[in-house]
Design a protein around this motif. Structure first.
Motif, PDB file in Angstrom:
ATOM      1  N   VAL A   1      53.886  37.801  70.654  1.00  0.00           N
ATOM      2  CA  VAL A   1      54.414  38.670  69.617  1.00  0.00           C
ATOM      3  C   VAL A   1      54.231  37.951  68.293  1.00  0.00           C
ATOM      4  O   VAL A   1      54.591  36.775  68.165  1.00  0.00           O
ATOM      5  CB  VAL A   1      55.908  38.999  69.851  1.00  0.00           C
ATOM      6  CG1 VAL A   1      56.462  39.800  68.672  1.00  0.00           C
ATOM      7  CG2 VAL A   1      56.093  39.766  71.143  1.00  0.00           C
ATOM      8  N   GLU A   2      53.646  38.636  67.330  1.00  0.00           N
ATOM      9  CA  GLU A   2      53.326  38.017  66.046  1.00  0.00           C
ATOM     10  C   GLU A   2      54.562  37.363  65.413  1.00  0.00           C
ATOM     11  O   GLU A   2      55.604  37.996  65.250  1.00  0.00           O
ATOM     12  CB  GLU A   2      52.769  39.073  65.084  1.00  0.00           C
ATOM     13  CG  GLU A   2      52.252  38.514  63.767  1.00  0.00           C
ATOM     14  CD  GLU A   2      51.027  37.632  63.933  1.00  0.00           C
ATOM     15  OE1 GLU A   2      50.861  36.706  63.121  1.00  0.00           O
ATOM     16  OE2 GLU A   2      50.257  37.861  64.892  1.00  0.00           O
ATOM     17  N   GLY A   3      54.429  36.078  65.091  1.00  0.00           N
ATOM     18  CA  GLY A   3      55.511  35.355  64.416  1.00  0.00           C
ATOM     19  C   GLY A   3      56.521  34.696  65.330  1.00  0.00           C
ATOM     20  O   GLY A   3      57.370  33.935  64.870  1.00  0.00           O
ATOM     21  N   TRP A   4      56.436  34.951  66.655  1.00  0.00           N
ATOM     22  CA  TRP A   4      57.406  34.371  67.584  1.00  0.00           C
ATOM     23  C   TRP A   4      56.987  32.962  67.997  1.00  0.00           C
ATOM     24  O   TRP A   4      55.799  32.662  68.156  1.00  0.00           O
ATOM     25  CB  TRP A   4      57.510  35.233  68.840  1.00  0.00           C
ATOM     26  CG  TRP A   4      58.387  36.446  68.702  1.00  0.00           C
ATOM     27  CD1 TRP A   4      58.676  37.112  67.554  1.00  0.00           C
ATOM     28  CD2 TRP A   4      59.057  37.135  69.755  1.00  0.00           C
ATOM     29  NE1 TRP A   4      59.486  38.182  67.818  1.00  0.00           N
ATOM     30  CE2 TRP A   4      59.735  38.230  69.161  1.00  0.00           C
ATOM     31  CE3 TRP A   4      59.144  36.948  71.126  1.00  0.00           C
ATOM     32  CZ2 TRP A   4      60.502  39.121  69.903  1.00  0.00           C
ATOM     33  CZ3 TRP A   4      59.908  37.850  71.870  1.00  0.00           C
ATOM     34  CH2 TRP A   4      60.583  38.920  71.261  1.00  0.00           C
TER      35      TRP A   4
ATOM     36  N   LYS B   1      59.572  44.800  71.054  1.00  0.00           N
ATOM     37  CA  LYS B   1      59.308  44.908  72.497  1.00  0.00           C
ATOM     38  C   LYS B   1      58.610  46.223  72.828  1.00  0.00           C
ATOM     39  O   LYS B   1      57.679  46.258  73.644  1.00  0.00           O
ATOM     40  CB  LYS B   1      60.620  44.787  73.281  1.00  0.00           C
ATOM     41  CG  LYS B   1      61.182  43.376  73.299  1.00  0.00           C
ATOM     42  CD  LYS B   1      62.323  43.220  74.280  1.00  0.00           C
ATOM     43  CE  LYS B   1      63.600  43.817  73.777  1.00  0.00           C
ATOM     44  NZ  LYS B   1      64.737  43.523  74.699  1.00  0.00           N
ATOM     45  N   SER B   2      59.078  47.307  72.194  1.00  0.00           N
ATOM     46  CA  SER B   2      58.460  48.601  72.439  1.00  0.00           C
ATOM     47  C   SER B   2      57.007  48.609  71.993  1.00  0.00           C
ATOM     48  O   SER B   2      56.122  49.106  72.705  1.00  0.00           O
ATOM     49  CB  SER B   2      59.245  49.689  71.692  1.00  0.00           C
ATOM     50  OG  SER B   2      58.626  50.946  71.837  1.00  0.00           O
ATOM     51  N   THR B   3      56.737  48.040  70.823  1.00  0.00           N
ATOM     52  CA  THR B   3      55.363  47.968  70.312  1.00  0.00           C
ATOM     53  C   THR B   3      54.499  47.114  71.217  1.00  0.00           C
ATOM     54  O   THR B   3      53.331  47.435  71.482  1.00  0.00           O
ATOM     55  CB  THR B   3      55.370  47.390  68.883  1.00  0.00           C
ATOM     56  OG1 THR B   3      56.170  48.217  68.033  1.00  0.00           O
ATOM     57  CG2 THR B   3      53.946  47.305  68.321  1.00  0.00           C
ATOM     58  N   PHE B   4      55.066  46.016  71.707  1.00  0.00           N
ATOM     59  CA  PHE B   4      54.329  45.118  72.598  1.00  0.00           C
ATOM     60  C   PHE B   4      53.859  45.861  73.848  1.00  0.00           C
ATOM     61  O   PHE B   4      52.690  45.794  74.229  1.00  0.00           O
ATOM     62  CB  PHE B   4      55.223  43.935  72.980  1.00  0.00           C
ATOM     63  CG  PHE B   4      54.591  42.970  73.938  1.00  0.00           C
ATOM     64  CD1 PHE B   4      53.860  41.888  73.473  1.00  0.00           C
ATOM     65  CD2 PHE B   4      54.730  43.130  75.314  1.00  0.00           C
ATOM     66  CE1 PHE B   4      53.269  40.989  74.358  1.00  0.00           C
ATOM     67  CE2 PHE B   4      54.150  42.250  76.204  1.00  0.00           C
ATOM     68  CZ  PHE B   4      53.422  41.170  75.720  1.00  0.00           C
ATOM     69  N   TRP B   5      54.778  46.592  74.488  1.00  0.00           N
ATOM     70  CA  TRP B   5      54.411  47.287  75.722  1.00  0.00           C
ATOM     71  C   TRP B   5      53.453  48.446  75.460  1.00  0.00           C
ATOM     72  O   TRP B   5      52.581  48.749  76.293  1.00  0.00           O
ATOM     73  CB  TRP B   5      55.656  47.786  76.448  1.00  0.00           C
ATOM     74  CG  TRP B   5      56.404  46.702  77.177  1.00  0.00           C
ATOM     75  CD1 TRP B   5      57.715  46.350  77.014  1.00  0.00           C
ATOM     76  CD2 TRP B   5      55.889  45.836  78.189  1.00  0.00           C
ATOM     77  NE1 TRP B   5      58.052  45.314  77.845  1.00  0.00           N
ATOM     78  CE2 TRP B   5      56.938  44.976  78.589  1.00  0.00           C
ATOM     79  CE3 TRP B   5      54.638  45.681  78.786  1.00  0.00           C
ATOM     80  CZ2 TRP B   5      56.796  43.998  79.562  1.00  0.00           C
ATOM     81  CZ3 TRP B   5      54.476  44.703  79.756  1.00  0.00           C
ATOM     82  CH2 TRP B   5      55.549  43.877  80.137  1.00  0.00           C
ATOM     83  N   GLN B   6      53.600  49.085  74.300  1.00  0.00           N
ATOM     84  CA  GLN B   6      52.648  50.140  73.946  1.00  0.00           C
ATOM     85  C   GLN B   6      51.244  49.566  73.777  1.00  0.00           C
ATOM     86  O   GLN B   6      50.251  50.163  74.225  1.00  0.00           O
ATOM     87  CB  GLN B   6      53.083  50.839  72.657  1.00  0.00           C
ATOM     88  CG  GLN B   6      54.311  51.728  72.815  1.00  0.00           C
ATOM     89  CD  GLN B   6      54.760  52.315  71.487  1.00  0.00           C
ATOM     90  OE1 GLN B   6      54.074  52.215  70.474  1.00  0.00           O
ATOM     91  NE2 GLN B   6      55.938  52.927  71.494  1.00  0.00           N
ATOM     92  N   THR B   7      51.159  48.385  73.152  1.00  0.00           N
ATOM     93  CA  THR B   7      49.872  47.734  72.938  1.00  0.00           C
ATOM     94  C   THR B   7      49.191  47.407  74.266  1.00  0.00           C
ATOM     95  O   THR B   7      47.968  47.501  74.396  1.00  0.00           O
ATOM     96  CB  THR B   7      50.052  46.451  72.111  1.00  0.00           C
ATOM     97  OG1 THR B   7      50.647  46.780  70.848  1.00  0.00           O
ATOM     98  CG2 THR B   7      48.720  45.734  71.894  1.00  0.00           C
ATOM     99  N   HIS B   8      50.000  47.011  75.255  1.00  0.00           N
ATOM    100  CA  HIS B   8      49.448  46.566  76.539  1.00  0.00           C
ATOM    101  C   HIS B   8      49.679  47.594  77.651  1.00  0.00           C
ATOM    102  O   HIS B   8      49.709  47.239  78.829  1.00  0.00           O
ATOM    103  CB  HIS B   8      50.078  45.226  76.928  1.00  0.00           C
ATOM    104  CG  HIS B   8      49.791  44.131  75.956  1.00  0.00           C
ATOM    105  ND1 HIS B   8      48.567  43.519  75.860  1.00  0.00           N
ATOM    106  CD2 HIS B   8      50.576  43.544  75.006  1.00  0.00           C
ATOM    107  CE1 HIS B   8      48.596  42.601  74.909  1.00  0.00           C
ATOM    108  NE2 HIS B   8      49.809  42.597  74.380  1.00  0.00           N
ATOM    109  N   SER B   9      49.837  48.858  77.260  1.00  0.00           N
ATOM    110  CA  SER B   9      50.140  49.900  78.254  1.00  0.00           C
ATOM    111  C   SER B   9      49.022  50.091  79.272  1.00  0.00           C
ATOM    112  O   SER B   9      49.284  50.514  80.411  1.00  0.00           O
ATOM    113  CB  SER B   9      50.422  51.226  77.543  1.00  0.00           C
ATOM    114  OG  SER B   9      49.275  51.640  76.799  1.00  0.00           O
ATOM    115  N   GLN B  10      47.781  49.773  78.902  1.00  0.00           N
ATOM    116  CA  GLN B  10      46.654  49.964  79.805  1.00  0.00           C
ATOM    117  C   GLN B  10      46.250  48.681  80.535  1.00  0.00           C
ATOM    118  O   GLN B  10      45.297  48.684  81.308  1.00  0.00           O
ATOM    119  CB  GLN B  10      45.445  50.505  79.020  1.00  0.00           C
ATOM    120  CG  GLN B  10      45.709  51.821  78.316  1.00  0.00           C
ATOM    121  CD  GLN B  10      46.171  52.910  79.261  1.00  0.00           C
ATOM    122  OE1 GLN B  10      45.589  53.104  80.337  1.00  0.00           O
ATOM    123  NE2 GLN B  10      47.228  53.626  78.874  1.00  0.00           N
ATOM    124  N   THR B  11      46.992  47.595  80.277  1.00  0.00           N
ATOM    125  CA  THR B  11      46.668  46.323  80.924  1.00  0.00           C
ATOM    126  C   THR B  11      47.239  46.295  82.342  1.00  0.00           C
ATOM    127  O   THR B  11      48.447  46.480  82.518  1.00  0.00           O
ATOM    128  CB  THR B  11      47.256  45.135  80.126  1.00  0.00           C
ATOM    129  OG1 THR B  11      46.770  45.185  78.788  1.00  0.00           O
ATOM    130  CG2 THR B  11      46.850  43.811  80.768  1.00  0.00           C
TER     131      THR B  11
END
Length: 396
Positions: free
Chosen positions: A384-387, A305-315
């Motif tokens: 999320v990859e694999g979900w 979840k943390s990685t997901f939000w970091q990836t989309h922090s500028q969206t």
């Protein structure tokens, strides 16, 4: 050998417990490996700083220890009580509050955060009082803040009136004070002085000590009500002493709740057997390992979840979109039954179909969600990859 007609506390050498089988030793080694994995993974993701997983583990523990007794707590009340107790939520906050929930949270937190303080009779009496604000269990008035003193037998019973099944009979009330003095003296004498990952204290493994402490206390059953919750708080305290830290990294009560029948069966068997409690300690240790595995999975989800939000922090996202995406993340892989569609989005966000359709299309375009199926059968899943791979195949 124990007589089948004698309860564990009636045996001649009570309470001289032993648990030295080779199966127990092997299970303890495995449990330490899983405990080490939890500690290592928590350190790697900076768990002490984030606190989110720790709050979730604590929430699970409170809800589960009550659920074992057949009591369903409101998760929102539990979470707000935990945050208040930790000083992360002011007393003036409007979040749901319950004196009953606050009392249970206080007991579990005191057992874990205050593991360095001695376990005394006064402390146990205060724990039991906290569980029953107002001196009632439901609508039944009970003895609070002292050991049971009634002349009736203290029995664990199930079944309908007239068809009761007696599972266990505890020592008479007149014997409780003496029994508890012996228990508390043993607990103090076996408290680890130098905590380490070997968990050894004069030959007694810390996990074994927690298992025996729980069995011993439950066998005495010193209170009119609340024995199960207090017994599991003692278990938590013993495990905190074993680790030497206040950080709660696993919810053993959640694991026991998942195997509630097995938990009661294992206790029942131990209470009607000999003072060689290897079978009980083996079962307990295996549950400890499984609880550690569950925490590893929980940490992995938090990291995802943390990685997901970091990836989309500028969206750029509106509040509706952020709320729904967080809900999908919180529910985990496959946790959102049947996937998300426009109708569910409308219900969650209280918005129109046109707005829901536009929001969902925007989330897919920006890579936060992916869609599967067509027309009315289209479903949306968090990207999320694999979900949710199996669920997506079912739609297509």
């Amino acid at each position: 050998m124990a007589s089948k007609n004698l309860l564990i506390w009636q045996l001649e050498d009570w309470p001289k417990f032993t648990a030295t089988s080779s199966a127990v030793e092997a299970a303890l080694l495995q449990a330490r490996k899983w405990q080490g994995k939890v500690i290592g993974r928590a350190a790697a993701v900076g768990l002490a700083q984030s606190g989110s997983v720790l709050h979730e583990v604590m929430t699970q523990e409170v809800i589960a220890t009550a659920a074992i007794e057949g009591e369903k707590l409101d998760p929102a009340s539990v979470r707000s009580s935990i945050l208040r107790q930790l000083g992360h939520l002011p007393d003036t906050d409007a979040a749901p509050r319950s004196r009953h929930v606050d009392g249970l949270v206080d007991v579990i937190q005191d057992a874990t955060l205050g593991f360095e303080q001695p376990l005394t009779e006064d402390r146990l009496l205060r724990w039991q009082s906290a569980l029953f604000p107002g001196g009632t269990s439901g609508i039944r008035r009970i003895t609070v803040g002292r050991y049971r003193d009634h002349s009736d037998l203290m029995q664990i019973v199930s079944g309908q009136p007239g068809k009761e099944v007696i599972h266990y009979t505890a020592p008479p009330s007149a014997q409780v004070s003496f029994e508890m003095q012996a228990f508390l003296a043993w607990f103090a004498e076996t408290t680890p002085q130098n905590n380490n990952m070997d968990g050894n204290n004069d030959g007694l493994n810390g996990i074994t000590r927690a298992a025996i402490a729980h069995l011993w206390f439950e066998s005495i059953h010193p209170f009119e009500d609340g024995n199960g919750r207090i017994g599991r708080a003692i278990m938590d305290m013993a495990l905190a002493q074993d680790l030497g830290e206040t950080t709660r990294l696993y919810s053993l009560s959640s694991q026991l709740m998942q195997h509630r029948k097995g938990y009661y069966d294992a206790l029942h068997q131990a209470q009607h057997s000999s003072l060689d409690v290897s079978a009980w300690v083996l079962w307990f240790t295996q549950q400890f390992s499984l609880a550690c595995q569950s925490t590893c999975a929980l940490i992995d989800r938090a990291l995802e979840k943390s990685t997901f939000w970091q990836t989309h922090s500028q969206t750029p996202l509106n509040e509706r979109q952020r709320k729904v995406v967080q809900r999908l993340l919180d529910d985990g892989d496959g946790g959102f039954l049947g996937g998300l569609n426009a109708e569910k989005y409308m219900k969650i966000t209280s918005t129109s179909k046109a707005t829901a359709t536009r929001d969902l299309a925007d989330l897919v375009k920006n890579g936060l969600l992916r869609s599967a199926g067509q027309g009315k059968a289209v479903r949306y899943y968090v990207a999320v990859e694999g979900w949710n791979q199996g669920a997506e195949k079912d739609v297509n």
